[in-house]
Write a protein that holds these residues in place. Structure first.
Motif, short mmCIF file in Angstrom:
data_model
loop_
_atom_site.label_atom_id
_atom_site.label_comp_id
_atom_site.label_asym_id
_atom_site.label_seq_id
_atom_site.Cartn_x
_atom_site.Cartn_y
_atom_site.Cartn_z
N GLY A 252 0.81 -1.21 0.00
CA GLY A 252 0.00 0.00 0.00
C GLY A 252 0.85 1.26 0.00
N ASP A 253 0.35 2.29 0.69
CA ASP A 253 1.02 3.59 0.73
C ASP A 253 1.72 3.81 2.06
N CYS A 254 2.72 4.68 2.05
CA CYS A 254 3.35 5.12 3.29
C CYS A 254 2.28 5.80 4.15
N ALA A 255 2.28 5.51 5.44
CA ALA A 255 1.26 6.06 6.34
C ALA A 255 1.39 7.56 6.54
N ILE A 256 2.51 8.15 6.13
CA ILE A 256 2.72 9.59 6.30
C ILE A 256 2.48 10.35 5.00
N CYS A 257 3.25 10.05 3.96
CA CYS A 257 3.16 10.82 2.71
C CYS A 257 2.09 10.29 1.76
N MET A 258 1.58 9.08 2.03
CA MET A 258 0.53 8.46 1.22
C MET A 258 0.95 8.22 -0.23
N ILE A 259 2.25 8.07 -0.45
CA ILE A 259 2.79 7.69 -1.75
C ILE A 259 3.03 6.19 -1.71
N PRO A 260 2.74 5.46 -2.81
CA PRO A 260 2.95 4.00 -2.81
C PRO A 260 4.34 3.62 -2.32
N LEU A 261 4.39 2.61 -1.47
CA LEU A 261 5.66 2.15 -0.93
C LEU A 261 6.43 1.34 -1.97
N PRO A 262 7.75 1.47 -2.00
CA PRO A 262 8.55 0.64 -2.91
C PRO A 262 8.48 -0.82 -2.47
N ILE A 263 8.53 -1.74 -3.43
CA ILE A 263 8.41 -3.16 -3.06
C ILE A 263 9.69 -3.69 -2.42
N CYS B 84 7.95 5.09 4.91
CA CYS B 84 9.03 5.09 3.92
C CYS B 84 10.26 5.80 4.49
N ASP B 85 11.42 5.52 3.91
CA ASP B 85 12.66 6.12 4.40
C ASP B 85 12.65 7.64 4.25
N GLY B 86 11.96 8.15 3.23
CA GLY B 86 11.89 9.59 3.04
C GLY B 86 11.23 10.28 4.21
N CYS B 87 10.11 9.74 4.66
CA CYS B 87 9.39 10.33 5.80
C CYS B 87 10.14 10.09 7.10
N GLY C 230 4.12 -5.31 -13.90
CA GLY C 230 3.30 -4.10 -13.81
C GLY C 230 3.22 -3.54 -12.41
N GLN C 231 3.68 -4.32 -11.43
CA GLN C 231 3.76 -3.84 -10.05
C GLN C 231 5.16 -3.33 -9.71
N ASP D 275 8.00 4.66 -10.95
CA ASP D 275 7.92 6.12 -10.84
C ASP D 275 6.93 6.55 -9.77
N ALA D 276 5.86 5.77 -9.60
CA ALA D 276 4.82 6.13 -8.63
C ALA D 276 5.33 6.07 -7.20
N THR D 277 6.43 5.35 -6.97
CA THR D 277 6.97 5.23 -5.61
C THR D 277 8.04 6.28 -5.30
N LYS D 278 8.35 7.13 -6.26
CA LYS D 278 9.43 8.10 -6.07
C LYS D 278 8.93 9.41 -5.48
N SER D 279 9.80 10.06 -4.73
CA SER D 279 9.53 11.40 -4.20
C SER D 279 10.87 12.05 -3.89
N PRO D 280 10.92 13.38 -3.85
CA PRO D 280 12.18 14.06 -3.51
C PRO D 280 12.74 13.61 -2.16
N GLN D 281 11.85 13.41 -1.18
CA GLN D 281 12.30 12.99 0.15
C GLN D 281 12.93 11.60 0.11
N ARG D 282 12.36 10.71 -0.68
CA ARG D 282 12.90 9.35 -0.77
C ARG D 282 14.24 9.34 -1.50
N GLU D 283 14.36 10.17 -2.51
CA GLU D 283 15.64 10.27 -3.21
C GLU D 283 16.71 10.83 -2.28
N GLU D 284 16.32 11.80 -1.45
CA GLU D 284 17.25 12.38 -0.48
C GLU D 284 17.68 11.32 0.53
#
Length: 240
Positions: free
Chosen positions: A21-32, A48-51, A191-192, A227-236
């Motif tokens: 599912g999604d990270c409980a904080i940023c609500m972006i899909p979690l990486p597998i 997620c590690d970003g949050c 596809g996942q 791509d759906a699992t990416k965010s600036p915070q996660r890249e950081e």
């Protein structure tokens, strides 16, 4: 026969998301890849590690002690973490039951692992279906049973578990020779965002077994999922 057809309709439907599912904080899909997220023992939420990094940096800047990004409880010691897990197990939290079962499995107590995994699976935890398939395959804590192994892999796949679906594809192809079913599983898992499934499709396209349009669609779906699992915070967080 109709029951089998309905089962296949459910099994070969592309899940809307992975079992994580999604990270409980940023609500972006979690990486597998589980290396990039953490299950919090205090509340059983996956962060997620970003949050996690953003929370840590904010607390450090304010000279505050570390707390859970979700429930705000202070970071527990190892002993406190174990107590939190058991408290959530007592409250019928399937994620905590899965964690407890995994701990028993690592310690070699496969019978206890089977007990906790079974309870969690009955409560709908997808990850434990995948764990149970391993126990039935290896005969750890329970007699080997290929039928039950397949059942739990299918339940995990239906629940959006890409690794379980990949393993299901391997068994369908190698054990039973049902290559059409195996290919469908590889396409869905790719596809996942599952790299191993995409690699299988690429290799079999080179052998002339997968059509170009099928591979192209799988490549697009795989990239979209990643791509759906990416965010600036996660890249950081990766750089950090």
């Amino acid at each position: 026969k109709r029951a089998a057809e309905l089962r296949d309709e459910l099994l070969f439907k592309q899940p809307e998301s992975t079992h994580l599912g999604d990270c409980a904080i940023c609500m972006i899909p979690l990486p597998i890849d589980l290396d990039y997220s953490t299950i919090m023992s205090c509340c059983s939420k996956i962060i997620c590690d970003g949050c996690s990094l953003a929370n840590t940096m904010r607390l450090m800047e304010a000279s505050l002690g570390q707390v859970c990004p979700f429930c705000r409880k202070p970071a527990p010691t190892e002993e406190e973490s174990a107590k939190y897990t058991m408290k959530r197990v007592a409250a019928n939290d399937p994620v905590a039951m899965c964690q407890k079962g995994a701990k028993f499995y690592v310690e070699g107590d496969h019978s206890s692992a089977f007990e906790y995994f079974t309870k969690a699976a009955k409560l709908g935890d997808v990850e434990t279906h995948n764990h149970l398939s391993v126990l039935y395959h290896d005969g750890h804590g329970v007699d080997r049973n290929e039928k039950k192994e397949m059942y739990h892999l299918e339940e995990a796949a239906i629940g959006g578990h890409p690794r379980a679906r990949y393993n299901l594809a391997l068994i369908e192809g190698r054990r039973y020779g049902r290559y059409d079913r195996a290919t469908k599983h590889y396409i869905i898992a790719a596809g996942q965002g599952h790299d191993g499934s995409l690699k299988w499709l690429v290799e079999n396209h080179k052998r002339g077994l997968i059509k170009k349009e099928v591979l192209d669609a799988a490549l697009r779906a795989h990239q979209a999922a990643v791509d759906a699992t990416k965010s600036p915070q996660r890249e950081e967080a990766k750089e950090f």
